[in-house]
Design an enzyme around this catalytic site. Structure first.
Site, PDB file in Angstrom:
ATOM      1  CB  CYS A   1      -0.894   0.095   1.146  1.00 26.00           C
ATOM      2  SG  CYS A   1      -1.724   1.495   1.689  1.00 26.00           S
TER       3      CYS A   1
ATOM      4  CB  CYS B   1       0.229   1.675   3.962  1.00 25.15           C
ATOM      5  SG  CYS B   1      -1.401   1.243   3.959  1.00 25.15           S
TER       6      CYS B   1
END
Length: 81
Positions: free
Chosen positions: A11, A14
């Site tokens: 991600c 993230c």
């Protein structure tokens, strides 16, 4: 209080959020939880997307939940109370 950060290795947002949280030098612990390795916690906190950041009080109750990248200053203000 403590902060839970739900993330996944793949991600991109993230990673950005992780850098922001690290740079913020928060006065509370930040526990990073990889959603791919922690099914029980993903179910417990009803995680459907990543990143998700949850601020918990001293008893472990959620105070605030953010989905995605957010303004770290909002978290700092809550911690200052």
């Amino acid at each position: 209080m403590k902060v839970l950060k739900f993330y996944a290795e793949w991600c991109g947002p993230c990673k950005v959020l992780g850098q922001k949280l690290e740079a913020a030098n928060l006065p509370v612990p930040v526990t990073e939880i990889d959603v791919e390795d922690n099914d029980d916690l993903v179910r417990e906190y009803n995680i459907r997307n990543v990143p998700v950041t949850i601020l918990l009080d001293d008893e472990g109750n959620p105070i605030k939940r953010w989905v995605g990248i957010f303004d770290i200053n909002e978290l700092k203000q809550l911690l200052a109370r």
